[in-house]
Design an enzyme around this catalytic site. Structure first.
Site, PDB file in Angstrom:
ATOM      1  N   SER A 194       0.871  -1.176   0.000  1.00  0.00           N
ATOM      2  CA  SER A 194       0.000   0.000   0.000  1.00  0.00           C
ATOM      3  C   SER A 194       0.906   1.223   0.000  1.00  0.00           C
ATOM      4  CB  SER A 194      -0.942  -0.008   1.208  1.00  0.00           C
ATOM      5  OG  SER A 194      -0.210  -0.144   2.407  1.00  0.00           O
ATOM      6  N   GLU A 223       1.383   5.540   0.815  1.00  0.00           N
ATOM      7  CA  GLU A 223       0.884   6.717   1.532  1.00  0.00           C
ATOM      8  C   GLU A 223       1.333   7.987   0.828  1.00  0.00           C
ATOM      9  OE1 GLU A 223       0.974   6.602   5.831  1.00  0.00           O
ATOM     10  OE2 GLU A 223       1.817   8.624   5.856  1.00  0.00           O
ATOM     11  N   ASP A 278      -0.579  14.482  16.649  1.00  0.00           N
ATOM     12  CA  ASP A 278       0.447  15.112  17.479  1.00  0.00           C
ATOM     13  C   ASP A 278      -0.151  16.308  18.207  1.00  0.00           C
ATOM     14  OD1 ASP A 278       2.751  13.542  17.067  1.00  0.00           O
ATOM     15  OD2 ASP A 278       2.943  14.367  15.041  1.00  0.00           O
ATOM     16  N   PHE A 320      13.580  14.508  10.614  1.00  0.00           N
ATOM     17  CA  PHE A 320      12.155  14.330  10.845  1.00  0.00           C
ATOM     18  C   PHE A 320      11.883  13.056  11.646  1.00  0.00           C
ATOM     19  CE2 PHE A 320       8.201  12.322   9.379  1.00  0.00           C
ATOM     20  CZ  PHE A 320       7.307  13.194   9.993  1.00  0.00           C
ATOM     21  N   HIS A 324       3.658  -1.137   3.761  1.00  0.00           N
ATOM     22  CA  HIS A 324       3.075   0.183   3.494  1.00  0.00           C
ATOM     23  C   HIS A 324       4.240   1.129   3.202  1.00  0.00           C
ATOM     24  CE1 HIS A 324      -0.020   3.298   3.937  1.00  0.00           C
ATOM     25  NE2 HIS A 324       0.831   4.002   4.665  1.00  0.00           N
TER      26      HIS A 324
HETATM   27  P1  FAD Z   1      -1.931   6.512  19.965  1.00  0.00           P
HETATM   28  O1  FAD Z   1      -1.772   5.189  19.330  1.00  0.00           O
HETATM   29  O2  FAD Z   1      -3.236   6.896  20.497  1.00  0.00           O
HETATM   30  O3  FAD Z   1      -0.912   6.645  21.159  1.00  0.00           O
HETATM   31  C1  FAD Z   1       0.465   6.355  20.990  1.00  0.00           C
HETATM   32  C2  FAD Z   1       1.071   6.045  22.349  1.00  0.00           C
HETATM   33  O4  FAD Z   1       1.131   7.211  23.157  1.00  0.00           O
HETATM   34  C3  FAD Z   1       0.281   5.031  23.142  1.00  0.00           C
HETATM   35  O5  FAD Z   1       1.161   4.217  23.818  1.00  0.00           O
HETATM   36  C4  FAD Z   1      -0.495   5.854  24.109  1.00  0.00           C
HETATM   37  O6  FAD Z   1      -0.798   5.145  25.271  1.00  0.00           O
HETATM   38  C5  FAD Z   1       0.460   6.981  24.384  1.00  0.00           C
HETATM   39  N1  FAD Z   1      -0.256   8.160  24.747  1.00  0.00           N
HETATM   40  C6  FAD Z   1      -1.218   8.769  24.006  1.00  0.00           C
HETATM   41  N2  FAD Z   1      -1.644   9.862  24.631  1.00  0.00           N
HETATM   42  C7  FAD Z   1      -0.969   9.930  25.779  1.00  0.00           C
HETATM   43  C8  FAD Z   1      -0.955  10.825  26.848  1.00  0.00           C
HETATM   44  N3  FAD Z   1      -1.764  11.900  26.865  1.00  0.00           N
HETATM   45  N4  FAD Z   1      -0.100  10.594  27.886  1.00  0.00           N
HETATM   46  C9  FAD Z   1       0.730   9.509  27.875  1.00  0.00           C
HETATM   47  N5  FAD Z   1       0.767   8.621  26.863  1.00  0.00           N
HETATM   48  C10 FAD Z   1      -0.062   8.836  25.842  1.00  0.00           C
HETATM   49  N6  FAD Z   1      -0.204  12.410  12.296  1.00  0.00           N
HETATM   50  C11 FAD Z   1      -0.980  13.337  11.677  1.00  0.00           C
HETATM   51  O7  FAD Z   1      -1.117  14.454  12.202  1.00  0.00           O
HETATM   52  N7  FAD Z   1      -1.613  13.079  10.486  1.00  0.00           N
HETATM   53  C12 FAD Z   1      -1.514  11.869   9.878  1.00  0.00           C
HETATM   54  O8  FAD Z   1      -2.093  11.657   8.815  1.00  0.00           O
HETATM   55  C13 FAD Z   1      -0.719  10.847  10.506  1.00  0.00           C
HETATM   56  N8  FAD Z   1      -0.618   9.624   9.973  1.00  0.00           N
HETATM   57  C14 FAD Z   1       0.102   8.652  10.625  1.00  0.00           C
HETATM   58  C15 FAD Z   1       0.154   7.361  10.081  1.00  0.00           C
HETATM   59  C16 FAD Z   1       0.875   6.351  10.712  1.00  0.00           C
HETATM   60  C17 FAD Z   1       0.889   4.969  10.104  1.00  0.00           C
HETATM   61  C18 FAD Z   1       1.583   6.641  11.909  1.00  0.00           C
HETATM   62  C19 FAD Z   1       2.396   5.567  12.596  1.00  0.00           C
HETATM   63  C20 FAD Z   1       1.539   7.919  12.473  1.00  0.00           C
HETATM   64  C21 FAD Z   1       0.798   8.935  11.846  1.00  0.00           C
HETATM   65  N9  FAD Z   1       0.710  10.217  12.375  1.00  0.00           N
HETATM   66  C22 FAD Z   1      -0.065  11.175  11.744  1.00  0.00           C
HETATM   67  C23 FAD Z   1       1.463  10.571  13.583  1.00  0.00           C
HETATM   68  C24 FAD Z   1       0.618  10.403  14.871  1.00  0.00           C
HETATM   69  O9  FAD Z   1      -0.461  11.312  14.833  1.00  0.00           O
HETATM   70  C25 FAD Z   1       1.513  10.711  16.055  1.00  0.00           C
HETATM   71  O10 FAD Z   1       2.512   9.738  16.201  1.00  0.00           O
HETATM   72  C26 FAD Z   1       0.797  10.961  17.367  1.00  0.00           C
HETATM   73  O11 FAD Z   1       1.723  11.486  18.318  1.00  0.00           O
HETATM   74  C27 FAD Z   1       0.170   9.740  17.997  1.00  0.00           C
HETATM   75  O12 FAD Z   1      -1.034   9.407  17.401  1.00  0.00           O
HETATM   76  P2  FAD Z   1      -1.471   7.838  17.470  1.00  0.00           P
HETATM   77  O13 FAD Z   1      -2.839   7.666  17.031  1.00  0.00           O
HETATM   78  O14 FAD Z   1      -0.425   7.054  16.808  1.00  0.00           O
HETATM   79  O15 FAD Z   1      -1.381   7.647  19.041  1.00  0.00           O
END
Ligand code: FAD
Length: 303
Positions: free
Chosen positions: A20, A22, A114, A225, A275
């Site tokens: 896939s 991105e 983020d 990055f 991916h």
């Molecule tokens: P989650 O999976 O919810 O959390 C990641 C980890 O951090 C978990 O262990 C969780 O327990 C911990 N955690 C979460 N919140 C807290 C907290 N408040 N205190 C302590 N621990 C915490 N970013 C974008 O903006 N746009 C995108 O399109 C995008 N695409 C992505 C695609 C992929 C495949 C990946 C891997 C990352 C992408 N990101 C994107 C980056 C992502 O948004 C960041 O890494 C963000 O910091 C975490 O989001 P998540 O959903 O991965 O976090």
């Protein structure tokens, strides 16, 4: 030398990796033209799906949507829209999801996102928003059960996670909420991924954990990055780009060879789905897929 021969050994070895791609939504008309040239070049490789990112804080909401809708209109590709919880109420996010569903999108990559104030600062959820990624996954599945949801996974642990167990607790919560697949953060040392996979499987989490592969065509920029997102750049990798700061052509060849070798090694370990973070460029990913034995669909059909 890196072995990039497609594996054919073993009765159960899958023939070719599944892939896939991105992309990120373009900011200018020139970037838009470039993205569509890239899509036209990569689409015949027949990816399982293609995803379009969502800028930090939802800054690209409209551009992500426009890119996805154009993909649906003009190609046979299956697009997946990235979506984060950042800077929007539940109602606003639900509306975005409904719009995608109305347009025919059936795959969302659901993320917390983020912190709006930048990586490394505390995450503050919107007061009326989805507070966590598992909440977002559940919200999407509740509204539209026919939307497939992918989520993130972190072979080197997300920098905010207390430890691997806490990180995998969140992955588990996302799976319990309905996630069908996780795509990993970029990594360069396969050991991180393979150890992570062991940890995940030891917790009886069975969804595919698809490795995220990034060819480093602009090594220095990419290194800055990815290290901010917690990815280790091994010394051996940096050494491969030594002395190539002003030699983009050789850098490209090195980047393609390194990434193809990484995928090849994982494939030999039984990992069969990948991916690619394309950075909206076709050349490296096309080359890597070619080295892995993947050919454009029309070429295969004509053969
Ligand atoms: P989650 O999976 O919810 O959390 C990641 C980890 O951090 C978990 O262990 C969780 O327990 C911990 N955690 C979460 N919140 C807290 C907290 N408040 N205190 C302590 N621990 C915490 N970013 C974008 O903006 N746009 C995108 O399109 C995008 N695409 C992505 C695609 C992929 C495949 C990946 C891997 C990352 C992408 N990101 C994107 C980056 C992502 O948004 C960041 O890494 C963000 O910091 C975490 O989001 P998540 O959903 O991965 O976090």
């Amino acid at each position: 030398m890196t072995d990039v021969t497609p594996p054919t050994d073993g009765p159960r070895a899958p023939k070719l990796p599944k892939i896939s791609f991105e992309f990120f939504p373009p900011k200018t008309e020139e970037m838009e033209r470039n993205l569509w040239d890239t899509i036209k070049r990569l689409a015949p490789l027949d990816p399982n799906f293609v995803s379009v990112t969502y800028g930090a804080g939802g800054s690209t909401r409209e551009r992500t949507h426009a890119t996805i809708v154009r993909m649906l209109r003009e190609t046979d590709l299956l697009p997946a829209a990235h979506l984060t919880c950042v800077g929007a109420s539940r109602t606003e996010i639900d509306e975005v999801v409904d719009r995608y569903h109305d347009a025919g999108v059936r795959h969302v990559v659901a993320l917390r996102g983020d912190p709006a104030s930048g990586i490394g600062t505390p995450f503050v959820a919107h007061p009326d928003g989805y507070q966590t990624s598992p909440e977002l996954v559940a919200g999407i599945k509740k509204r539209h059960g026919d939307i497939e949801v992918s989520v993130s996974a972190y072979p080197e642990k997300h920098p905010e996670a207390r430890d691997f167990d806490a990180d995998i607790d969140t992955l588990q919560a996302k799976v319990d909420a309905g996630a069908a697949r996780a795509i990993t953060q970029v990594f360069f040392d396969n050991e991180f991924y393979l150890r992570y996979l062991d940890r995940v499987r030891a917790r009886n989490i069975e969804i595919p954990i698809v490795p995220g592969i990034m060819p480093m065509h602009n090594f220095k920029q990419a290194r800055n990055f990815v290290t901010r997102t917690g990815t280790t750049v091994p010394d051996w990798l940096a050494q491969k780009f030594d002395g190539l700061d002003n030699d983009a052509d050789t850098r490209k060849l090195v980047a393609a060879t390194v990434a193809a070798g990484q995928v090849q090694k994982l494939f030999k370990h039984g990992v069969d789905t990948f991916h690619f973070y394309t950075m909206n460029r076709a050349d490296l990913v096309f080359t890597i897929c070619h080295l892995l034995g993947i050919r454009p669909k029309a070429t295969q059909e004509a053969a």
